[in-house]
Design an enzyme around this catalytic site. Structure first.
Site, PDB file in Angstrom:
ATOM      1  N   ARG A 188      39.407 -10.423  14.416  1.00  0.00           N
ATOM      2  CA  ARG A 188      40.256 -11.048  15.422  1.00  0.00           C
ATOM      3  C   ARG A 188      41.705 -11.139  14.945  1.00  0.00           C
ATOM      4  O   ARG A 188      42.645 -10.851  15.704  1.00  0.00           O
ATOM      5  CB  ARG A 188      39.694 -12.429  15.775  1.00  0.00           C
ATOM      6  CG  ARG A 188      38.313 -12.359  16.402  1.00  0.00           C
ATOM      7  CD  ARG A 188      37.605 -13.706  16.415  1.00  0.00           C
ATOM      8  NE  ARG A 188      38.279 -14.658  17.274  1.00  0.00           N
ATOM      9  CZ  ARG A 188      37.882 -15.915  17.438  1.00  0.00           C
ATOM     10  NH1 ARG A 188      36.799 -16.359  16.802  1.00  0.00           N
ATOM     11  NH2 ARG A 188      38.539 -16.731  18.252  1.00  0.00           N
ATOM     12  N   LEU A 234      27.982 -15.046  12.876  1.00  0.00           N
ATOM     13  CA  LEU A 234      28.776 -14.443  13.940  1.00  0.00           C
ATOM     14  C   LEU A 234      29.401 -15.593  14.723  1.00  0.00           C
ATOM     15  O   LEU A 234      28.754 -16.620  14.953  1.00  0.00           O
ATOM     16  CB  LEU A 234      27.907 -13.602  14.886  1.00  0.00           C
ATOM     17  CG  LEU A 234      27.299 -12.307  14.346  1.00  0.00           C
ATOM     18  CD1 LEU A 234      26.477 -11.627  15.431  1.00  0.00           C
ATOM     19  CD2 LEU A 234      28.370 -11.361  13.825  1.00  0.00           C
ATOM     20  N   ASP A 235      30.661 -15.437  15.139  1.00  0.00           N
ATOM     21  CA  ASP A 235      31.291 -16.450  15.978  1.00  0.00           C
ATOM     22  C   ASP A 235      30.449 -16.675  17.225  1.00  0.00           C
ATOM     23  O   ASP A 235      29.748 -15.767  17.688  1.00  0.00           O
ATOM     24  CB  ASP A 235      32.692 -16.003  16.393  1.00  0.00           C
ATOM     25  CG  ASP A 235      33.660 -15.957  15.226  1.00  0.00           C
ATOM     26  OD1 ASP A 235      33.383 -16.613  14.204  1.00  0.00           O
ATOM     27  OD2 ASP A 235      34.688 -15.261  15.342  1.00  0.00           O
ATOM     28  N   LYS A 236      30.563 -17.858  17.786  1.00  0.00           N
ATOM     29  CA  LYS A 236      29.782 -18.209  18.986  1.00  0.00           C
ATOM     30  C   LYS A 236      29.925 -17.160  20.087  1.00  0.00           C
ATOM     31  O   LYS A 236      28.933 -16.757  20.701  1.00  0.00           O
ATOM     32  CB  LYS A 236      30.239 -19.578  19.510  1.00  0.00           C
ATOM     33  CG  LYS A 236      29.519 -20.029  20.782  1.00  0.00           C
ATOM     34  CD  LYS A 236      30.034 -21.371  21.266  1.00  0.00           C
ATOM     35  CE  LYS A 236      29.344 -21.764  22.576  1.00  0.00           C
ATOM     36  NZ  LYS A 236      29.839 -23.060  23.095  1.00  0.00           N
TER      37      LYS A 236
END
Length: 301
Positions: free
Chosen positions: A242, A142-144
């Site tokens: 995104r 997962l992205d930060k």
């Protein structure tokens, strides 16, 4: 005991919660509330990722606080060293896998600039306390700034089985996103081939020169400024949600990289809500959920 400490509300997990009553910057607020600690000590607590503002980890000293927000601080450094997982909690663990709920602001794995304040590093320390030979392996990321459900393997064999059979084993990956603008369509699907630029930004192309990506979306609620969207992934490409939401004109709140102009919730408006999969060893169908952040709901009403 000072008035500030008396106002703090400790929880069972050893966390101190402070209510914000007037606008302030985060470091100044903490120095006021934790007046028994030195400035360097409070700075260290921030740097280590021990501070949460509402539903996300925050490390910026000058982060602007607004009345009504809650700042949470882990009670002491000993708890961090011994047993506390910062910015995450374990939802499920057996001999093969660990499923966690990750906060926004916590890296999944190490980067060139941050090696230790990651989900992987913390879990590695956690399993090694039982047996120094234990290990944890990354299955997906997962992205930060994305929060929610995430899975790790406890052996190389299990990791390979999950990654090699990901499409067959994983039954559902559902996210919720807070996006800019009033979404007109109640639902839809975005398809494109994704490529990565030299600056590590993903973008869509239509000529099959990239990785094919499919994203399904459904509007939950919206107002003139923001929409709350449920997103279901048919493929799992880097930054897929995104890019695709930005492609249709509704960038995710806080996602400046992909066209967002606002950041009213102080984090990326993306949350991994559901992960459902067949257990890689037993074959049992498992489902894990993570409640969406309250700020997503309040901003889109």
């Amino acid at each position: 005991m000072s008035q500030n400490r008396r106002n703090a509300k400790p929880t069972r997990s050893g966390t101190l919660n402070f209510k914000v009553n007037e606008p302030s910057e985060l470091l100044a607020f903490l120095l006021q509330k934790m007046e028994g600690r030195s400035r360097n000590s409070v700075k260290s607590i921030l740097t280590r990722g021990q501070v949460k503002v509402d539903d996300h980890i925050e490390t910026k000293h000058n982060y602007p606080l607004q009345p009504g927000q809650v700042v949470s601080v882990l009670k002491n450094k000993v708890a961090v060293k011994e047993s506390t997982l910062i910015g995450m909690k374990i939802l499920f663990e057996d001999n093969s896998i660990i499923v966690i709920e990750k906060d926004a602001g916590l890296l999944s794995i190490a980067t060139e600039t941050e090696k230790k304040n990651t989900a992987l590093h913390q879990l590695m320390d956690y399993v090694k306390r039982r047996d120094p030979r234990n290990r944890v392996f990354v299955v997906h990321r997962l992205d930060k700034e994305t929060s929610g459900v995430m899975m790790f393997a406890k052996s190389e064999k299990v990791k390979r089985k999950l990654q090699d059979n990901w499409k067959e084993l994983v039954q559902e990956r559902t996210y919720v996103a807070l996006v800019e603008g009033e979404l007109k369509k109640p639902e839809g699907t975005v398809k494109s081939w994704l490529k990565e630029s030299k600056t590590h930004k993903m973008y869509s192309v239509q000529d099959k020169d990239g990785q094919f990506a499919i994203t399904h979306f459904r509007k939950i609620q919206s107002n003139k400024q923001f929409s709350l969207v449920e997103v279901n992934l048919e493929t799992g490409r880097k930054n897929q949600i995104r890019v695709h939401l930005s492609d249709i004109g509704y960038p995710i709140v806080g996602d400046k990289k992909y066209g967002a102009k606002t950041n009213e919730i102080g984090r990326l408006g993306l949350h991994a809500k559901i992960l459902s999969f067949h257990h890689p060893v037993t074959g049992q169908l498992m489902l894990f959920k993570s409640d969406m952040p309250k700020s997503f709901l309040t901003k889109s009403r």
